[in-house]
Design a protein around this motif. Sequence first.
Motif, PDB file in Angstrom:
ATOM      1  N   VAL D  62      -3.513  -1.777  -8.181  1.00  0.00           N
ATOM      2  CA  VAL D  62      -3.182  -2.774  -7.480  1.00  0.00           C
ATOM      3  C   VAL D  62      -1.971  -3.077  -8.586  1.00  0.00           C
ATOM      4  O   VAL D  62      -0.853  -3.647  -8.693  1.00  0.00           O
ATOM      5  CB  VAL D  62      -3.709  -3.599  -7.187  1.00  0.00           C
ATOM      6  N   PRO D  68       4.286  -3.109  -2.270  1.00  0.00           N
ATOM      7  CA  PRO D  68       3.369  -3.428  -1.862  1.00  0.00           C
ATOM      8  C   PRO D  68       3.321  -1.370  -1.129  1.00  0.00           C
ATOM      9  O   PRO D  68       2.398  -0.985  -0.936  1.00  0.00           O
ATOM     10  CB  PRO D  68       3.536  -4.102  -0.910  1.00  0.00           C
ATOM     11  N   THR D  71       1.262   0.659  -3.774  1.00  0.00           N
ATOM     12  CA  THR D  71       0.617   0.061  -4.093  1.00  0.00           C
ATOM     13  C   THR D  71      -0.474   0.515  -3.005  1.00  0.00           C
ATOM     14  O   THR D  71      -1.450   1.410  -2.696  1.00  0.00           O
ATOM     15  CB  THR D  71       0.235  -1.602  -3.909  1.00  0.00           C
ATOM     16  N   ILE D  72      -0.362   0.587  -1.451  1.00  0.00           N
ATOM     17  CA  ILE D  72      -0.607   1.346  -0.410  1.00  0.00           C
ATOM     18  C   ILE D  72      -0.778   2.739  -0.326  1.00  0.00           C
ATOM     19  O   ILE D  72      -1.973   3.322  -0.584  1.00  0.00           O
ATOM     20  CB  ILE D  72      -0.292   0.740   1.071  1.00  0.00           C
ATOM     21  N   TRP D 120      -6.630  -5.467   0.723  1.00  0.00           N
ATOM     22  CA  TRP D 120      -5.218  -4.626   1.649  1.00  0.00           C
ATOM     23  C   TRP D 120      -4.188  -5.866   2.632  1.00  0.00           C
ATOM     24  O   TRP D 120      -3.507  -6.140   2.418  1.00  0.00           O
ATOM     25  CB  TRP D 120      -6.011  -3.839   3.368  1.00  0.00           C
ATOM     26  N   THR D 122      -3.630  -8.839   0.799  1.00  0.00           N
ATOM     27  CA  THR D 122      -3.284  -8.891   0.658  1.00  0.00           C
ATOM     28  C   THR D 122      -1.464  -8.306   0.109  1.00  0.00           C
ATOM     29  O   THR D 122      -0.300  -8.736   0.385  1.00  0.00           O
ATOM     30  CB  THR D 122      -3.327  -9.185  -0.869  1.00  0.00           C
ATOM     31  N   GLN D 123      -1.729  -6.699   0.591  1.00  0.00           N
ATOM     32  CA  GLN D 123      -0.766  -5.982  -0.046  1.00  0.00           C
ATOM     33  C   GLN D 123       0.824  -6.388   1.141  1.00  0.00           C
ATOM     34  O   GLN D 123       1.361  -6.129   1.054  1.00  0.00           O
ATOM     35  CB  GLN D 123      -1.174  -4.068   0.079  1.00  0.00           C
ATOM     36  N   ARG D 126       1.831  -9.038   1.782  1.00  0.00           N
ATOM     37  CA  ARG D 126       3.271  -9.314   1.023  1.00  0.00           C
ATOM     38  C   ARG D 126       4.315  -8.477   1.064  1.00  0.00           C
ATOM     39  O   ARG D 126       5.365  -8.526   0.940  1.00  0.00           O
ATOM     40  CB  ARG D 126       2.280  -9.236  -0.879  1.00  0.00           C
TER      41      ARG D 126
END
Lengths: 200, 200, 200, 200
Positions: D62, D68, D71-72, D120, D122-123, D126
């Motif tokens: 993160v 995002p 991030t994932i 998860w 949150t991403q 976003r």
Amino acid sequence: MRLAGELFAQKGFRATTVREIADAAGILSGSLYHHFDSKESIGDEILAGFLNDVLAAYRAAVEAAGDPRDTIERIVRTSSHTLARHRAALTMLQNDWNYFSTQPRFAYLRKDLREIERIWTTQLERGKEAGIFRDDLDVRITYRLLRDILWLPMISLQAGGFDTDEVVDSFLRLLFDGITSRDARARAGRSATRLGQLGG
Amino acid sequence: MRLAGELFAQKGFRATTVREIADAAGILSGSLYHHFDSKESIGDEILAGFLNDVLAAYRAAVEAAGDPRDTIERIVRTSSHTLARHRAALTMLQNDWNYFSTQPRFAYLRKDLREIERIWTTQLERGKEAGIFRDDLDVRITYRLLRDILWLPMISLQAGGFDTDEVVDSFLRLLFDGITSRDARARAGRSATRLGQLGG
Amino acid sequence: MRLAGELFAQKGFRATTVREIADAAGILSGSLYHHFDSKESIGDEILAGFLNDVLAAYRAAVEAAGDPRDTIERIVRTSSHTLARHRAALTMLQNDWNYFSTQPRFAYLRKDLREIERIWTTQLERGKEAGIFRDDLDVRITYRLLRDILWLPMISLQAGGFDTDEVVDSFLRLLFDGITSRDARARAGRSATRLGQLGG
Amino acid sequence: MRLAGELFAQKGFRATTVREIADAAGILSGSLYHHFDSKESIGDEILAGFLNDVLAAYRAAVEAAGDPRDTIERIVRTSSHTLARHRAALTMLQNDWNYFSTQPRFAYLRKDLREIERIWTTQLERGKEAGIFRDDLDVRITYRLLRDILWLPMISLQAGGFDTDEVVDSFLRLLFDGITSRDARARAGRSATRLGQLGG
DNA sequence: TATGAATGAGGGTTCATTCAT
DNA sequence: CATGAATGAACCCTCATTCAT
């Protein structure tokens, strides 16, 4: 082990619970499994030990003896000690035979018993050929009679408090001479032996 | 009843379940209890019937016979039929003796067996007194040997497919004369009977 | 049955005691054995019923459908109902797989699972050949991803011997682009994306 | 420790006995208790270590990432390594979840899992707001699908109370189109699909 | 008479854990 | 540190017996 054997002999293998064995040993039932895999394995050790001793004694008797009569006398005399040492095993064999005989694990029982039968019948056969035993003897039937008369009563008699030597002598006397007195036999022999008529 | 007896003989009294009996009879286990109070009562009927027959036959043999030797031969011959009719009962007695002998309900078993012993020992004693049987015979030991040799092998031998008459004759021959041939006995008798040395 | 299944799913097959099942059914533990042979046989019925339903649905989907995309959509749709009906069975399979998979009695689980894999891979292969699915699709890996995402994973992909990077790549590709090939998407995009209709 | 973990993974936590662990370590079962308080404490160390690593990796992803999607992808890529290092722990979690989840000692499992879900979702949220992911994405359902497909499912979606049709639709959408929005795909297509570089 | 579901005590066995040595 | 005998509770299962139908 010895405790278990005695319980098995007293109450039967099936009828004896592992909890009873453990109680007799002064421990809990679960603790038995630290020493044995299963109840069956206890029975296994007891029975296998017995049959090994019996077969060893029989083979020694065959090798040490001269004529078949001598062999059989040795077998009988040694049996009295072997059976005394393994009284529990013999009782188990007698009482729970139809359990053990159906379990694959105990298949060796049948094999060993066949070996024992072979030894007896061989001696009886040789005795017949040598003219030592009656030549109308049916060796298979005689073997069964003798083994049962030797093994089974040995237990109850010894358990009944009879002296071992006494039992063995009674057995041998019966075996070789029957219960008829010499005089009676003489009288019977003069006319016609009554047993001669038995075969019909 | 007969079905139950055969199952008991085959697998043992304890080892036979009421479900197996019911299955053999073509009904369900619960239905058995319309015909019998309990599994024990089935065993009771089977064993009591057996012992009654045996005792009746023994008493008849005693009354019909002349000398003790004759009595014993009658007992043996009649036993072969009685035992054949009650093979299941005898097997039950052999296999599950230590179960039955501890149950109050089956106390009569011990009583009847004592009566049977009394009959045998009486005959043996009388035979000794009359000079028909060897006078060094221990009647109690001999009885045990004879009963066991008569009862127990009878089962396995009959089950093994041996002819009944053959077994009885073999038994009687062994009983009265032993397995030693006449010639061998003559030779032994001339010097000193080996059995004479047995007792030490 | 249903009660047992729910308990198995909730607590695991091994962790559920027969007493708990019996309690849930309002009877005693021994009474269960009037209806089932063993705890295993309960699990057997539940799992076998599940797999039979799944396989039947899969085969019906294969027969009823047109192109592979249609087949897979049917399989997915029918699975949602099958799995809903057998939620307990699926959870059991997931939780206690390493118990069941080692028991000989449950060997059919492996067999049925292989059949299911065969159906998936066949459809994926056919879709590739027809240009409906991306032709760089690894059918075995894709099947594992799809079944797991559909069924709620039973088995670890990595433990299955697949290369880690390959698995990651397959996963990302599926995740970001799906299995639909660019051409098929373009064609679909021109009229109306079929997926656009899914949500209703 | 490692030995225990592998055994737990292979046979399940409940199904693995302390004797097996001790055997694998070449000592006796009693001796294990000089190193660990209990079997549970071994499981505790293994699981806690796993979840700590996972959470650390997630937080690092993160912080290090930009949008995002990035991030994932980082989470997925790092997960493949974390999960490989803790395969045993993950398998334990999967197989014996319903054991651990009910034990007070392992309450932190639920807490950590909630934290993971928070990251998860949150991403995903976003990403939706930024127009990178389809704006009809259900973040909770998608998270469940992704984590399960990534982790080897621990929990049933349906058991989680999600609507069946919703699950099916989400699955199909993911399956056929992925989570990437049309715009994002178009943009990516113009230069070079990032997924195109994955296999390389 | 027969059914068959239910009982309940007891069977053999397992296993995490303890502890004197 | 390690041993290994012992614990004790719990497990799955059996079976003679009961009883409403």
